[in-house]
Design an enzyme around this catalytic site. Structure first.
Site, PDB file in Angstrom:
ATOM      1  N   TYR A 126     -27.002 -27.012  15.177  1.00 59.38           N
ATOM      2  CA  TYR A 126     -27.091 -28.249  14.412  1.00 59.38           C
ATOM      3  C   TYR A 126     -28.126 -27.957  13.343  1.00 59.38           C
ATOM      4  O   TYR A 126     -29.294 -27.680  13.646  1.00 59.38           O
ATOM      5  CB  TYR A 126     -27.529 -29.402  15.311  1.00 59.38           C
ATOM      6  CG  TYR A 126     -27.699 -30.729  14.601  1.00 59.38           C
ATOM      7  CD1 TYR A 126     -26.875 -31.097  13.553  1.00 59.38           C
ATOM      8  CD2 TYR A 126     -28.699 -31.612  14.989  1.00 59.38           C
ATOM      9  CE1 TYR A 126     -27.021 -32.308  12.906  1.00 59.38           C
ATOM     10  CE2 TYR A 126     -28.869 -32.837  14.356  1.00 59.38           C
ATOM     11  CZ  TYR A 126     -28.026 -33.170  13.314  1.00 59.38           C
ATOM     12  OH  TYR A 126     -28.185 -34.372  12.665  1.00 59.38           O
TER      13      TYR A 126
ATOM     14  N   ASP B 299     -14.946 -36.499  31.672  1.00 58.66           N
ATOM     15  CA  ASP B 299     -15.037 -35.064  31.919  1.00 58.66           C
ATOM     16  C   ASP B 299     -15.129 -34.732  33.407  1.00 58.66           C
ATOM     17  O   ASP B 299     -14.880 -33.587  33.799  1.00 58.66           O
ATOM     18  CB  ASP B 299     -16.264 -34.477  31.208  1.00 58.66           C
ATOM     19  CG  ASP B 299     -16.059 -34.329  29.707  1.00 58.66           C
ATOM     20  OD1 ASP B 299     -14.947 -34.629  29.230  1.00 58.66           O
ATOM     21  OD2 ASP B 299     -17.005 -33.918  29.020  1.00 58.66           O
TER      22      ASP B 299
END
Length: 297
Positions: A56, A157
């Site tokens: 990032y 998930d």
């Protein structure tokens, strides 16, 4: 509810009528119940199939040196490094992902080397600031063998793990929550019998298998594409190969993200609470959605 002090840690016991485990890919609840994933546990591809290295970072200069209109998703292929990168704020912050090559380890990569990876993809020594970094694994298309054990339910998930092509992991998780949410509310309020909850797994597991399959196909589309050796040559051949690669990647981008058929086309015709009409259904295609008033869609 009871709470007790154990050493320096506080433990709490909670008694509840139902439990929902949305605790991620390494779900403690799923593992405690002994429920296993099934499916593709780690496809190996030249790209988008293995250990991915993520940055990032902030690099406003990117927009100054890249001679294309700003895009949300940028995909780069060159002989040294393949990567995809999403724009975060449209001003200079990006989520950059590249696959680690054999012999590369995140622990051995300094921030300076990580920035060099980014520069190799951009093709220019841009200045950048790494805000955070990490790794994740691409190549999964997994669905749990069960979504429910008695009064314990699993979603997100915890029961389906995607390679994040098409953004289907989050979307599928949201649909899990909606499906289980209204059913659980109806049962808790006494408006429906408890066996309504048994339709959660019956309806959602096939959709998870369907959606992980679509995501796997998208990942293969980009991961198995190999740029030709002269793609960076300063020649007419190089220009032709770049146009060819660009056309392929543009078509891939459309096929990965223009997917109304995936988003709206899932059906629950097999569910015992659906009064299916038995009519012929349109093909289940990712890019095509044909509205249908038949119950179950």
């Amino acid at each position: 509810m009871t709470a007790s002090q154990v050493g320096s840690e506080s433990t709490r016991s909670v008694r509840a009528k139902y439990l929902i485990g949305g605790d991620g890919a390494k779900s403690f609840i799923r593992r405690t119940l002994g429920i296993r994933y099934q499916g593709d546990g780690g496809a190996v591809r030249d790209f988008f199939g293995g250990k991915m290295f993520a940055l990032y970072l902030r690099c406003p200069q990117f927009y100054e040196v890249v001679p294309f209109a700003p895009a949300w998703m940028n995909v780069a292929f060159n002989p040294e490094r393949r990567a995809f990168m999403a724009a975060v704020d449209g001003k200079g912050e990006f989520a950059f992902h590249t696959q680690l090559k054999e012999g590369e380890s995140e622990d051995d990569i300094s921030d300076a080397q990580a920035l060099k990876m980014f520069q190799t993809v951009v093709g220019y020594p841009v200045e950048g600031e790494i805000l955070s970094r990490g790794t994740w694994t691409a190549g999964f298309a997994l669905v749990a063998e069960k979504f429910q054990a008695g009064r314990i339910f699993l979603g997100g998930d915890a029961v389906h793990l995607f390679t994040p092509a098409g953004g289907l992991g989050y979307n599928t998780a949201m649909d899990d929550a909606v499906n289980l949410g209204w059913k659980l509310a109806s049962v808790v309020k006494g408006n429906a019998p408890s066996f309504l909850l048994d339709t959660y797994e019956l309806e959602r597991r096939p959709v998870a298998v369907r959606n992980t399959g679509f995501a796997r196909a998208f990942a293969e589309s980009i991961g198995n594409y190999v740029p030709k050796p002269d793609i960076e040559a300063d020649s007419d051949l190089g220009s032709d190969l770049r146009r060819e690669a660009g056309a392929y990647l543009e078509a891939h981008g459309r096929s990965e993200f223009n997917i109304p058929g995936v988003t709206f086309g899932a059906r629950y015709d097999h569910s015992p609470i659906i009064l299916a009409e038995g009519e012929g259904r349109a093909p289940d295609l990712p890019e095509v959605y044909v509205p249908n008033a038949a119950p179950g869609g």
